[in-house]
Design an enzyme around this catalytic site. Structure first.
Site, PDB file in Angstrom:
ATOM      1  CG  ASP A  71      30.555  77.296  -7.268  1.00 14.17           C
ATOM      2  OD1 ASP A  71      29.593  77.861  -6.715  1.00 14.17           O
ATOM      3  OD2 ASP A  71      30.805  76.083  -7.150  1.00 14.17           O
ATOM      4  CG  ASN A  75      11.700  78.089  -4.474  1.00 14.77           C
ATOM      5  OD1 ASN A  75      11.070  77.895  -3.440  1.00 14.77           O
ATOM      6  ND2 ASN A  75      12.516  77.178  -4.985  1.00 14.77           N
ATOM      7  N   GLY A 114      19.793  75.368  -9.946  1.00 10.20           N
ATOM      8  CA  GLY A 114      20.651  76.544 -10.135  1.00 10.20           C
ATOM      9  C   GLY A 114      21.536  76.833  -8.935  1.00 10.20           C
ATOM     10  CB  VAL A 115      22.845  80.044  -7.631  1.00 10.20           C
ATOM     11  CG1 VAL A 115      21.653  80.879  -7.239  1.00 10.20           C
ATOM     12  CG2 VAL A 115      24.063  80.410  -6.801  1.00 10.20           C
ATOM     13  CG  ASP A 116      17.667  77.485  -3.829  1.00 13.97           C
ATOM     14  OD1 ASP A 116      18.254  77.439  -2.731  1.00 13.97           O
ATOM     15  OD2 ASP A 116      16.429  77.430  -3.948  1.00 13.97           O
ATOM     16  CB  SER A 137      15.486  87.174 -11.508  1.00 18.15           C
ATOM     17  OG  SER A 137      14.646  87.145 -10.379  1.00 18.15           O
TER      18      SER A 137
HETATM   19  N1  AR6 Z   1      27.474  80.261  -8.472  1.00 14.36           N
HETATM   20  C1  AR6 Z   1      27.107  81.460  -8.978  1.00 14.36           C
HETATM   21  N2  AR6 Z   1      26.099  81.609  -9.852  1.00 14.36           N
HETATM   22  C2  AR6 Z   1      25.420  80.507 -10.239  1.00 14.36           C
HETATM   23  C3  AR6 Z   1      25.739  79.205  -9.755  1.00 14.36           C
HETATM   24  C4  AR6 Z   1      26.810  79.113  -8.827  1.00 14.36           C
HETATM   25  N3  AR6 Z   1      27.195  77.938  -8.298  1.00 14.36           N
HETATM   26  N4  AR6 Z   1      24.889  78.323 -10.330  1.00 14.36           N
HETATM   27  C5  AR6 Z   1      24.080  79.024 -11.150  1.00 14.36           C
HETATM   28  N5  AR6 Z   1      24.402  80.344 -11.111  1.00 14.36           N
HETATM   29  P1  AR6 Z   1      19.079  80.531 -10.994  1.00 14.36           P
HETATM   30  P2  AR6 Z   1      16.810  82.363 -10.603  1.00 14.36           P
HETATM   31  C6  AR6 Z   1      23.798  81.501 -11.815  1.00 14.36           C
HETATM   32  O1  AR6 Z   1      18.307  79.736 -11.989  1.00 14.36           O
HETATM   33  O2  AR6 Z   1      16.787  82.704 -12.058  1.00 14.36           O
HETATM   34  C7  AR6 Z   1      16.069  77.770  -8.375  1.00 14.36           C
HETATM   35  O3  AR6 Z   1      15.554  76.520  -8.685  1.00 14.36           O
HETATM   36  C8  AR6 Z   1      23.042  81.230 -13.092  1.00 14.36           C
HETATM   37  O4  AR6 Z   1      23.932  81.113 -14.188  1.00 14.36           O
HETATM   38  O5  AR6 Z   1      19.895  79.812  -9.996  1.00 14.36           O
HETATM   39  O6  AR6 Z   1      16.711  83.484  -9.597  1.00 14.36           O
HETATM   40  C9  AR6 Z   1      15.385  78.406  -7.169  1.00 14.36           C
HETATM   41  O7  AR6 Z   1      14.995  77.443  -6.223  1.00 14.36           O
HETATM   42  C10 AR6 Z   1      22.180  82.486 -13.202  1.00 14.36           C
HETATM   43  O8  AR6 Z   1      22.905  83.531 -13.852  1.00 14.36           O
HETATM   44  O9  AR6 Z   1      18.104  81.515 -10.148  1.00 14.36           O
HETATM   45  C11 AR6 Z   1      14.203  79.087  -7.787  1.00 14.36           C
HETATM   46  O10 AR6 Z   1      13.126  78.201  -7.977  1.00 14.36           O
HETATM   47  C12 AR6 Z   1      21.961  82.894 -11.746  1.00 14.36           C
HETATM   48  O11 AR6 Z   1      22.834  82.076 -10.966  1.00 14.36           O
HETATM   49  C13 AR6 Z   1      14.731  79.551  -9.139  1.00 14.36           C
HETATM   50  O12 AR6 Z   1      15.793  78.660  -9.465  1.00 14.36           O
HETATM   51  C14 AR6 Z   1      20.541  82.709 -11.256  1.00 14.36           C
HETATM   52  O13 AR6 Z   1      19.995  81.522 -11.820  1.00 14.36           O
HETATM   53  C15 AR6 Z   1      15.287  80.944  -9.074  1.00 14.36           C
HETATM   54  O14 AR6 Z   1      15.624  81.346 -10.373  1.00 14.36           O
END
Ligand code: AR6
Length: 177
Positions: free
Chosen positions: A10, A24, A32-34, A122
């Site tokens: 994490d 975004n 997600g991570v955001d 992404s």
């Molecule tokens: N720590 C590290 N990595 C993580 C965590 C964490 N706590 N949580 C998720 N991931 P995503 P995107 C990974 O969907 O594809 C959001 O709603 C996850 O497994 O977070 O760039 C934004 O607001 C994946 O491998 O980001 C945007 O609308 C990676 O982080 C949209 O999602 C990225 O997944 C951006 O989409």
């Protein structure tokens, strides 16, 4: 010498100077991570993002903005916006994804950061093929470092939340080291 490392887990728990957020264009938070970063940092992050949006509008894909880190152990959070994957458009999208990494690194270096942690931008909601995104990410970071564009940066962490990404990054970082 810049150390490039792959870490599983994490991103919000890391003690690094800069944590990169896969945001975004609205900069108003999300899943997600955001979502994880905003939850862990507390409300000051959204307040700072709102001020940035009021000043300059949102953040286009491939660009990045910086805020403080609220309750996180980091000093700054760099919010970058990855491209949404579209089949057949990879050659156009790859440079945008690469720019997320290089722009974030330059912002961190300008702020005097010595360590920075990236999520796998992404590869979640935005649907980028994980192997392709790993090639772009490791390639972009390696070439910036090789060109001595990293300034104050001494440590770059790729933080992988899922095993697929961890294996992809471990192989690529080892192969290019
Ligand atoms: N720590 C590290 N990595 C993580 C965590 C964490 N706590 N949580 C998720 N991931 P995503 P995107 C990974 O969907 O594809 C959001 O709603 C996850 O497994 O977070 O760039 C934004 O607001 C994946 O491998 O980001 C945007 O609308 C990676 O982080 C949209 O999602 C990225 O997944 C951006 O989409």
């Amino acid at each position: 010498m810049v150390a490039i490392e792959v870490v599983r887990g994490d991103i919000t728990s890391l003690e690094v100077d800069a944590i990169v957020n896969a945001a975004n264009s609205s900069l108003m938070g999300g899943g997600g991570v955001d979502g994880a970063i905003h939850r862990a940092a507390g409300p000051s992050l959204l307040e700072e993002c709102r001020a940035i949006v009021a000043r300059q509008g949102g953040c286009p894909p491939g660009e990045a903005v910086m805020t403080g880190a609220g309750d996180l152990k980091a000093t700054v959070v760099i919010h970058t916006v990855g491209p949404v994957w579209q089949p057949g458009e990879g050659d156009r999208l790859d440079p945008i994804l690469a720019s997320c990494y290089t722009t974030s690194l330059r912002l961190a270096a300008d702020a005097g950061c010595r360590s920075i942690a990236f999520p796998n931008i992404s590869t979640g909601v935005y649907g980028y093929p994980k192997d392709r995104a790993a090639d772009v990410a490791v390639g972009a970071v390696r070439s910036l470092v090789a060109g001595r564009g990293g300034g104050s940066i001494e440590r770059i962490l790729f933080v992988c939340f899922d095993d697929d990404n961890a294996e992809l990054y471990e192989a690529r970082v080892a192969a290019s080291g």
